[in-house]
Design a protein around this motif. Sequence first.
Motif, PDB file in Angstrom:
ATOM      1  N   UNK A  44       0.816  -1.216   0.000  1.00 27.38           N
ATOM      2  CA  UNK A  44       0.000   0.000   0.000  1.00 27.38           C
ATOM      3  C   UNK A  44       0.848   1.265   0.000  1.00 27.38           C
ATOM      4  N   UNK A  55      -2.542  -7.491   2.141  1.00 24.00           N
ATOM      5  CA  UNK A  55      -2.735  -7.166   0.725  1.00 24.00           C
ATOM      6  C   UNK A  55      -3.239  -5.745   0.544  1.00 24.00           C
ATOM      7  N   UNK A  56      -2.877  -5.149  -0.594  1.00 30.22           N
ATOM      8  CA  UNK A  56      -3.406  -3.832  -0.936  1.00 30.22           C
ATOM      9  C   UNK A  56      -4.844  -3.993  -1.407  1.00 30.22           C
ATOM     10  N   UNK A  57      -5.624  -2.934  -1.292  1.00 26.71           N
ATOM     11  CA  UNK A  57      -7.017  -2.955  -1.740  1.00 26.71           C
ATOM     12  C   UNK A  57      -7.107  -3.481  -3.174  1.00 26.71           C
ATOM     13  N   UNK A  58      -8.070  -4.362  -3.415  1.00 26.72           N
ATOM     14  CA  UNK A  58      -8.291  -4.879  -4.773  1.00 26.72           C
ATOM     15  C   UNK A  58      -8.543  -3.729  -5.734  1.00 26.72           C
ATOM     16  N   UNK A  59      -9.301  -2.743  -5.284  1.00 27.34           N
ATOM     17  CA  UNK A  59      -9.654  -1.602  -6.140  1.00 27.34           C
ATOM     18  C   UNK A  59      -8.388  -0.823  -6.530  1.00 27.34           C
ATOM     19  N   UNK A  60      -7.490  -0.635  -5.584  1.00 27.23           N
ATOM     20  CA  UNK A  60      -6.225   0.055  -5.877  1.00 27.23           C
ATOM     21  C   UNK A  60      -5.389  -0.756  -6.868  1.00 27.23           C
TER      22      UNK A  60
END
Lengths: 409, 409
Positions: free
Chosen positions: B106, B294-299
């Motif tokens: 992130x 994990x980083x946001x799926x949307x990002x």
Amino acid sequence: MITVNENFLKLQAGYLFPEINRRAAAFAKAHPEASIIKMGIGDVTEPLTPAVVEAMHRAVGEMGKRDTLRGYGPEQGYAFLREAVVEHCYRNRGVSIEPDEVFISDGSKCDTGNLQEVFGLDNVVAVTDPVYPVYVDTNVMAGRTGPWDKAKGQYAGIVYMPCTAENGFVPDLPDRPVDLVYLCYPNNPTGAVATAEQLKKWVDYARENKAIILYDAAYEAFITDPDIPHSIYEVDGARDVAIEFRSFSKTAGFTGVRCAYTIVPRGLKAWRKDSSSVEIHPIWSRRHCTKFNGASYISQVGAAAVYTEQGKKQIQEVIDLYMDNAAVMCEALGKLGYAVYGGRNAPYVWIKTREGIGSWEFFDLLLQRAHVVCTPGAGFGAAGEGYVRFSAFNLPNKVKEAMERIAKL
Amino acid sequence: MITVNENFLKLQAGYLFPEINRRAAAFAKAHPEASIIKMGIGDVTEPLTPAVVEAMHRAVGEMGKRDTLRGYGPEQGYAFLREAVVEHCYRNRGVSIEPDEVFISDGSKCDTGNLQEVFGLDNVVAVTDPVYPVYVDTNVMAGRTGPWDKAKGQYAGIVYMPCTAENGFVPDLPDRPVDLVYLCYPNNPTGAVATAEQLKKWVDYARENKAIILYDAAYEAFITDPDIPHSIYEVDGARDVAIEFRSFSKTAGFTGVRCAYTIVPRGLKAWRKDSSSVEIHPIWSRRHCTKFNGASYISQVGAAAVYTEQGKKQIQEVIDLYMDNAAVMCEALGKLGYAVYGGRNAPYVWIKTREGIGSWEFFDLLLQRAHVVCTPGAGFGAAGEGYVRFSAFNLPNKVKEAMERIAKL
């Protein structure tokens, strides 16, 4: 010569869920015809609710226009979300928390893993057994433990507090001094809850012994019994000795969106070696601002939508669906003669396997013969051996089918 | 008794940017009529590009439907993004990196702050001076330094490598052994770049001395000179001794979206105290999976859209706009007689203040008399004293106005 942090080399095997996924994937590869029902990792199956989706579309739109673009936000989170948290999670229950005591993050796994950094390496850490592995592993990495004791299935130096059916999966006070206590209620993995009296005992212990409680309340939204506290701050005196973690992951289906928060009350103190005290709030704030750059604006806008009238209603419907699943599981597994725990105020059902069958053995049996994935209790600690966890995060028809398959074994 | 991590108590003052914001806010409050132009913190001003916005709307939509919901993703990032990074950032420049060597996160602030955890506390850390404060502060927190030396403006135990106009702001090799070297090119704050020959010297040093280079390439997209390497892996032998950080923050306007990545090559090693070697890749992977979800799926979907044909074209237009700003600043400040550095392959312009005027003094002067916020070079280290940094991340008309105001001083 660059040296490695040798504490990492003490860590045992893979992290629990990767190991579960590895076994399930290997089985699926060998049996492509099998329809596997996953009740292992507690990941949500219901989509984001309409209020959240609408808010996130709005946020994405804002990011695409020069006048409404949001760049770096406050590392601790936007005021709109910190204030909503205070209003809807604390003030509504008569708990006094200020917005600047709320630290927004990208997940409770990160928060519970990172928080230990602000404390000395000489502190004695106490965890429940069974326990969410992140609490232990992050202390191993930091160097607060000795080596792994294979016979005990424990790390030297950590105080493991057994949680059994006898103590209702809420630990007794430790028989030796401890400094940093991890408690998680509603509990992952056992689904147990702690009463106000039980929490009071721990808060009093912490106050008397200058200990700090790291209280993981990630599952508070699943409490149905009105007498069970949602926050440790509902107990008098907790503000001085407890840090609380909460998450939108399970509450609002944010496991893939990433948003959570941690409460660090002003006034909560730790001690220097010279016995003078120091406030933790500014230290955690410094850590948070130095090593983190804020949760995604889009995630924070989505999280705030959870607190609108529509948002609350929609979230509750999803929670009810999961808790109906839990009720179905409790009933079905009880009928089969298993000793069943949890599932009433938590989305996890914890059962004792048949006498003499180990957790991983039962896991393999369920996978191979019922094509159902559960989580082996032993993966959560030595006292979890002989238990498995079922997650209520699933589609209702899948839960019913899984219960039917298990009944046929 | 719970003890605090006393290393945190060594940290000086506030983190640089909060202090800048504090002074700017205080001035704005006292002078509500002043129109302040912020050229301090390097935060983007151009919105997300249409290709990214469209992709993120699609991702939000998917999260709102049961069949396309994404819950927990792989902690290391989705394969679609790891593969796109390899294809468009490394293979296209003849560099061999595999997707499983790419760790999506992130943010580079988090990555550069967290990576030090996997190394021993006995390592000697070397940083450039001036330096991005996160490298230093996170090592202070971990305990790799002694106390702050007020006279020197440095922490004991850290090797500071002066970057001056004489060495082109690329440090000379250290005169004593160091184990962990932080290099950032294109450089924040000086805007300098490192040539392949300069990087080769460092890679050779690391190989000969069993050191590791943490290479921050967050600004590589701003390189315009075709001879300047975008990655340290363009230098032979770097895979064995270098970890590289990159970010979508400045490249694609993701400062509020949060997505970055780190390359940890397989084969890169550190050493145990008994002199046996150990691979860092599985250790970092374990750290990443245990403390991060994990980083946001949307990002991640938004980040992947940066690599589409449309995405690349749109991103380049934004980068060109910022680099045009940098050119305007270089010219205007040069005309005023300042010694001007950077701004040709980096979005930062670094200037020497008038003789005898300190960084913070110049900061206050610009704020009070031109209503322009810059970043005091002293905030980046002792050798930054007497310099200030201007960020090219701004609207072209604001940059022009700021230059005019400064000209009138």
